[in-house]
Design a protein around this motif. Structure first.
Motif, PDB file in Angstrom:
ATOM      1  N   PHE A 630       0.836  -1.202   0.000  1.00  0.00           N
ATOM      2  CA  PHE A 630       0.000   0.000   0.000  1.00  0.00           C
ATOM      3  C   PHE A 630       0.874   1.258   0.000  1.00  0.00           C
ATOM      4  O   PHE A 630       0.620   2.217  -0.747  1.00  0.00           O
ATOM      5  CB  PHE A 630      -0.914  -0.027   1.233  1.00  0.00           C
ATOM      6  CG  PHE A 630      -1.908   1.097   1.269  1.00  0.00           C
ATOM      7  CD1 PHE A 630      -3.119   0.997   0.601  1.00  0.00           C
ATOM      8  CD2 PHE A 630      -1.650   2.273   1.973  1.00  0.00           C
ATOM      9  CE1 PHE A 630      -4.048   2.035   0.644  1.00  0.00           C
ATOM     10  CE2 PHE A 630      -2.556   3.299   2.014  1.00  0.00           C
ATOM     11  CZ  PHE A 630      -3.776   3.184   1.351  1.00  0.00           C
ATOM     12  N   SER A 631       1.903   1.252   0.830  1.00  0.00           N
ATOM     13  CA  SER A 631       2.808   2.406   0.889  1.00  0.00           C
ATOM     14  C   SER A 631       3.527   2.606  -0.440  1.00  0.00           C
ATOM     15  O   SER A 631       3.740   3.740  -0.905  1.00  0.00           O
ATOM     16  CB  SER A 631       3.839   2.224   2.013  1.00  0.00           C
ATOM     17  OG  SER A 631       3.193   2.114   3.261  1.00  0.00           O
ATOM     18  N   ALA A 632       3.915   1.480  -1.105  1.00  0.00           N
ATOM     19  CA  ALA A 632       4.578   1.591  -2.400  1.00  0.00           C
ATOM     20  C   ALA A 632       3.631   2.147  -3.452  1.00  0.00           C
ATOM     21  O   ALA A 632       4.039   2.927  -4.336  1.00  0.00           O
ATOM     22  CB  ALA A 632       5.091   0.225  -2.823  1.00  0.00           C
ATOM     23  N   MET A 633       2.353   1.737  -3.382  1.00  0.00           N
ATOM     24  CA  MET A 633       1.368   2.203  -4.351  1.00  0.00           C
ATOM     25  C   MET A 633       1.065   3.690  -4.187  1.00  0.00           C
ATOM     26  O   MET A 633       1.006   4.454  -5.165  1.00  0.00           O
ATOM     27  CB  MET A 633       0.068   1.400  -4.212  1.00  0.00           C
ATOM     28  CG  MET A 633       0.141   0.008  -4.792  1.00  0.00           C
ATOM     29  SD  MET A 633      -0.010   0.022  -6.571  1.00  0.00           S
ATOM     30  CE  MET A 633      -0.240  -1.716  -6.873  1.00  0.00           C
ATOM     31  N   ARG A 736       3.287   1.367 -13.785  1.00  0.00           N
ATOM     32  CA  ARG A 736       4.678   1.028 -13.501  1.00  0.00           C
ATOM     33  C   ARG A 736       4.815   0.450 -12.093  1.00  0.00           C
ATOM     34  O   ARG A 736       5.557  -0.510 -11.871  1.00  0.00           O
ATOM     35  CB  ARG A 736       5.563   2.276 -13.673  1.00  0.00           C
ATOM     36  CG  ARG A 736       5.825   2.624 -15.131  1.00  0.00           C
ATOM     37  CD  ARG A 736       6.954   3.640 -15.247  1.00  0.00           C
ATOM     38  NE  ARG A 736       6.600   4.908 -14.628  1.00  0.00           N
ATOM     39  CZ  ARG A 736       5.988   5.899 -15.273  1.00  0.00           C
ATOM     40  NH1 ARG A 736       5.641   5.759 -16.556  1.00  0.00           N
ATOM     41  NH2 ARG A 736       5.706   7.036 -14.650  1.00  0.00           N
ATOM     42  N   LYS A 737       4.110   1.054 -11.115  1.00  0.00           N
ATOM     43  CA  LYS A 737       4.142   0.509  -9.751  1.00  0.00           C
ATOM     44  C   LYS A 737       3.568  -0.913  -9.737  1.00  0.00           C
ATOM     45  O   LYS A 737       4.074  -1.803  -9.065  1.00  0.00           O
ATOM     46  CB  LYS A 737       3.330   1.393  -8.809  1.00  0.00           C
ATOM     47  CG  LYS A 737       3.920   2.780  -8.628  1.00  0.00           C
ATOM     48  CD  LYS A 737       3.030   3.610  -7.709  1.00  0.00           C
ATOM     49  CE  LYS A 737       3.588   5.038  -7.529  1.00  0.00           C
ATOM     50  NZ  LYS A 737       2.716   5.858  -6.681  1.00  0.00           N
ATOM     51  N   ILE A 742       4.457  -6.842  -9.616  1.00  0.00           N
ATOM     52  CA  ILE A 742       4.342  -8.116 -10.317  1.00  0.00           C
ATOM     53  C   ILE A 742       5.685  -8.846 -10.318  1.00  0.00           C
ATOM     54  O   ILE A 742       5.760 -10.055 -10.079  1.00  0.00           O
ATOM     55  CB  ILE A 742       3.842  -7.885 -11.762  1.00  0.00           C
ATOM     56  CG1 ILE A 742       2.347  -7.580 -11.751  1.00  0.00           C
ATOM     57  CG2 ILE A 742       4.123  -9.101 -12.629  1.00  0.00           C
ATOM     58  CD1 ILE A 742       1.787  -7.246 -13.099  1.00  0.00           C
ATOM     59  N   GLU A 743       6.742  -8.105 -10.611  1.00  0.00           N
ATOM     60  CA  GLU A 743       8.059  -8.731 -10.625  1.00  0.00           C
ATOM     61  C   GLU A 743       8.437  -9.248  -9.243  1.00  0.00           C
ATOM     62  O   GLU A 743       9.068 -10.297  -9.103  1.00  0.00           O
ATOM     63  CB  GLU A 743       9.097  -7.730 -11.137  1.00  0.00           C
ATOM     64  CG  GLU A 743       8.955  -7.410 -12.608  1.00  0.00           C
ATOM     65  CD  GLU A 743      10.106  -6.561 -13.116  1.00  0.00           C
ATOM     66  OE1 GLU A 743      10.875  -6.053 -12.277  1.00  0.00           O
ATOM     67  OE2 GLU A 743      10.225  -6.418 -14.346  1.00  0.00           O
ATOM     68  N   GLU A 759       2.758  -1.757 -20.197  1.00  0.00           N
ATOM     69  CA  GLU A 759       3.725  -1.858 -19.106  1.00  0.00           C
ATOM     70  C   GLU A 759       3.702  -3.259 -18.503  1.00  0.00           C
ATOM     71  O   GLU A 759       4.747  -3.843 -18.215  1.00  0.00           O
ATOM     72  CB  GLU A 759       3.395  -0.822 -18.032  1.00  0.00           C
ATOM     73  CG  GLU A 759       4.362  -0.806 -16.862  1.00  0.00           C
ATOM     74  CD  GLU A 759       5.766  -0.372 -17.283  1.00  0.00           C
ATOM     75  OE1 GLU A 759       6.746  -0.894 -16.682  1.00  0.00           O
ATOM     76  OE2 GLU A 759       5.899   0.464 -18.205  1.00  0.00           O
ATOM     77  N   THR A 760       2.528  -3.808 -18.338  1.00  0.00           N
ATOM     78  CA  THR A 760       2.391  -5.155 -17.786  1.00  0.00           C
ATOM     79  C   THR A 760       2.967  -6.184 -18.745  1.00  0.00           C
ATOM     80  O   THR A 760       3.672  -7.120 -18.345  1.00  0.00           O
ATOM     81  CB  THR A 760       0.914  -5.464 -17.506  1.00  0.00           C
ATOM     82  OG1 THR A 760       0.381  -4.465 -16.626  1.00  0.00           O
ATOM     83  CG2 THR A 760       0.754  -6.829 -16.858  1.00  0.00           C
TER      84      THR A 760
END
Length: 793
Positions: A630-633, A736-737, A742-743, A759-760
């Motif tokens: 959540f913080s990364a998003m 991109r996030k 995903i990676e 992007e996906t």
């Protein structure tokens, strides 16, 4: 364990066989709208056991089969096959499913016939690959296979539960599924998280244990019901067995006493017969000698020219006395016979009286009969009333009236039997009275004859005195004649008494034979063994009075034995043994079921504790990942799951409600149910005062749901995750996030991405393209990553 291939044949828009190989951590499926991309995700759901046709976008099972195109005929079956790499032995254990169980039966039959045996049970620890296949036919019937062996759906579900895989859930996520985790209720959200944490195995075991517990309760009720039904019969049979044991003991005692009585009585009668014959032989010999002397004296007296008056008188008195003694002897003999016949009739009368006393039928007074008739009329009225009010059917009415008619007939029959028995007893008593009266007359006649005999003896004595006064030879002869006649008279009296003793002996001998016959009928022919036993010389001869007392004791014991009234003793004993064994078996069953119930309750409690502990531990780990994603998003903020308790309320009036009263005494309008724990989501966006899911925009909700689903996937990573256009609502920056996450996720699980997002796509190692041909079927092609990058740029 990794996902290797997916083979689709005749499923939905895939008319021809199509194979997807998953050799990279991330595989992407792309194509225009309507080309059949989502059918790939549904193929996964289908082969993994999805039972909801609606979730597969169909109405019937045949909707899963290719329905034909311009130049392609419609198919009759559809199949989907998925192959897993099991080199890490994630799938272990032995399968004993429906099809496998059938093969196991065949295996056992082959073993009994001595034929070569085939291995019927699948041991997954021996396979490097696990292949699952599902086939659906036009009649909507389904078939399931594991490594080519047909199994049940249950076996598929149990196998996949080992690897945290299901037909739907956190590892197959569509755009709608992503939002569903936010819109679901707190209890539904808890189920999703339990699925993601791999708790389905424990939930499945808990459900199975609850079903077994319910089945155990039903079995206990059935067994207890059988015990209640069996108890009165066992109690009745036990009383019968007690009677039989008492009868057996009484029979043994009676047998011993019979043997003792018969042995002594036969010994007594043998000795009595010998004594009679001994006592009779002496007087008979003397009588023969006296008759010879009398003939000589008569010859001497006949030589005289004329007989004196005394001689004539002696002859007359002697003749009369002889005739009188003969009459007396005949009367005594007849009296003896009457005594024996009277004894036999008395015994028959006593036997009839015992039978009458033991009979269940008794004569009742007229008042009792009237009361009984009134009771029958009331029963008839009650039955007719039940029929009129439709409480009973016509068949039940006729059956009840028939039973009442039989009951009345039995009552009348009872009275008839009783009267017959009383008449029979009256006839016996009358015959006995007649015999007693006849015997009494005989005894009076004997007394009268004895009085006349005494008178004759006095006359003879008088003549003797007269003859003694004469001194001549004739008088001497007459005197000797008189002496001989007196002695003869005495001997004949002795023989008369011996004759009476003989009559008593013959009567007692007849009575003994009758007693032996009755004892043999009552006890058995083994009673005759007393005749094989020798009587000890030292045994004293019992008196007749003593034997008669023993015989009376035997009669009383016979009455007690006959009162038991159980003829088929062996059948009763066998039935009691069978009933007791069944009762013991059922009681053991109750004990076993109670033990099983206790074990199941303990197992359920342990499973609930395990689920609770693993669930709370899993929530803690999910919260760490959820907050991180959540913080990364959002570039900050807070997000987490919290356990909340839900109180379901229901309206009053339910059957199982516990009614409570308010302070004013009225019934409360609503009643609280058992409190259940669920999951709520708490989020705080950075740089905003927005709190709670209801305040989020569409894009923010999409990012939040993706962050939560990814967090759930990382706690208990499934072998693969299918993301069906979950990135459709994301802008370029968020894409991109999303790609970065995903990676990160690909390091835990294989990813299959159905997407339009460039992007996906750029993150995928292999891209499968799906197109719709002119024939109306989906076709597939693949390109390597480098070509995909050129297309994306």
């Amino acid at each position: 364990m990794t996902l290797k291939t997916l083979e689709i044949s005749g499923f939905k828009s895939f008319a021809k066989k199509s194979v997807l190989n998953f050799n990279t951590p991330i595989s992407s499926i792309v194509g225009p709208n309507g080309s059949g991309k989502s059918n790939v995700a549904e193929a996964f759901r289908f082969v993994l056991g999805e039972q909801s046709i609606k979730s597969l976008r169909g109405k019937r099972g045949e909707d899963m089969i290719f329905n034909g195109g311009k130049q392609l005929a419609r198919g009759n079956r559809a199949s989907v096959k998925v192959v897993f790499d099991n080199s890490d032995r994630r799938f272990t254990g032995r399968m004993s499913g429906g099809g496998v169980e059938k093969e196991q039966v065949q295996h056992d039959e082959q073993k009994e016939r001595g034929e070569p045996q085939k291995t019927a049970v699948l041991d997954f620890g021996q396979f490097d690959e696990i292949t699952l296949e599902r086939v659906v036919h036009r009649d909507s019937s389904n078939e399931y296979f594991i490594n080519g062996s047909q199994v049940r759906l249950k076996d598929i579900v149990e196998l996949l539960a080992q690897a945290s895989i299901g037909s739907s859930g956190h590892h197959i996520i569509s755009q709608g599924e992503a939002d569903r985790v936010l819109t679901a209720s707190i209890l539904e959200r808890r189920e999703m998280i339990e699925d993601a944490l791999g708790l389905n195995v424990f939930q499945y075991k808990k459900i199975e244990s609850l079903k077994k517990l319910e089945k155990t309760k039903e079995n206990m009720k059935q067994v207890e019901s059988l015990l209640r039904e069996l108890a009165p019969h066992v109690k009745f049979l036990k009383k019968q067995v007690e009677k039989i044991e008492k009868a057996t003991e009484l029979r043994t005692t009676l047998t011993d006493k019979f043997l003792f009585y018969f042995k002594n009585e036969e010994h007594r009668l043998t000795k009595e017969k010998e004594k009679i014959e001994s006592d009779e032989s002496g007087p008979k010999e003397k009588l023969i000698a006296i008759d010879r002397q009398i003939k000589n004296l008569e010859a001497t007296l006949s030589k005289e020219d004329a007989e004196t008056h005394s001689q004539t008188e002696i002859k007359k008195i002697t003749g009369d006395l002889e005739q009188l003694r003969q009459q007396k002897n005949n009367l005594l003999r007849e009296a003896g016979k009457l005594e024996g016949e009277k004894s036999y009739l008395e015994r028959e009368r006593d036997k009839k009286e015992r039978e009458a006393d033991r009979a269940d039928d008794v004569l009742v007074p007229l008042s009792t009969f009237k009361e009984w008739s009134k009771e029958i009329e009331e029963k008839i009225d009650a039955v007719i009333a039940d029929f009129i009010s439709k409480k009973i059917s016509t068949d039940e009415l006729l059956k009840s009236l028939k039973n009442l008619r039989l009951e009345f007939g039995a009552f009348v029959s009872t009275q008839s039997k009783t009267e017959a028995k009383k008449a029979e007893l009256s006839a016996l008593n009358l015959e006995i009275s007649k015999l007693q009266e006849t015997r009494k007359n005989f005894e009076l006649q004997v007394v009268e004859l004895e009085e006349r005999e005494e008178m004759f003896n006095k006359n003879l004595l008088h003549l003797k005195e007269t003859i003694d006064s004469n001194k001549d030879q004739k008088i001497a002869a007459e005197r000797d004649m008189l002496k001989l006649m007196t002695e003869k008279n005495s001997l004949q009296n002795d023989l008369s008494h011996i004759m009476i003793r003989r009559d008593h002996y013959e009567s007692d001998q007849t009575m003994l034979e009758r007693d032996i016959a009755e004892a043999a009928a009552l006890i058995g022919h083994e009673i005759l063994q007393f005749r094989k036993e020798e009587v000890a010389q030292a045994v004293s001869i019992p008196l007749r009075e003593e034997q008669m007392e023993v015989r009376r004791d035997l009669e009383r014991m016979k009455i007690k034995l006959e009162e038991v009234g159980i003829s088929n003793m062996s059948d009763v004993l066998k039935e009691y043994k069978d009933a007791e064994e069944r009762d013991s078996f059922l009681r053991r069953e109750v004990t076993d079921l109670e033990s099983s119930s206790t074990s199941l309750r303990s197992l359920i409690s342990d499973l609930e504790n395990t689920i609770d502990l693993k669930f709370k531990d899993g929530i803690s780990h999910i919260n760490e990942k959820f907050h991180s994603f959540f913080s990364a998003m959002f570039g900050g903020g807070k997000a987490g799951l919290i356990i909340v308790k839900e109180q379901k309320r229901k309206k009053k009036g339910d059957i199982d409600d516990e009614i409570t009263l308010a302070s004013d005494g009225t019934v409360q309008a609503e009643i609280e149910e058992q409190i259940k724990e669920g999951i709520d989501i708490n989020v705080e966006l950075p740089h905003k005062k927005t709190k709670g899911l209801m305040m989020l925009s569409g894009g923010e909700r999409a990012l939040t749901s993706i962050a939560l689903l990814f967090a759930m996937s990382q706690v208990n990573p499934p072998p693969f995750i299918i993301l069906d256009e979950t990135d459709a609502a994301l802008d370029e920056a968020n894409s991109r996030k999303y790609g970065d996450m995903i990676e990160t996720l690909a390091s835990y699980s294989q990813l299959i991405l159905i997407t339009h997002n460039r992007e996906t796509m750029s993150r995928a190692g292999v891209i499968y393209g799906i197109t719709m041909s002119g024939e109306g079927s989906s076709q597939m092609l693949s390109i390597a990553f480098e070509e995909a990058s050129k297309v994306a740029k």
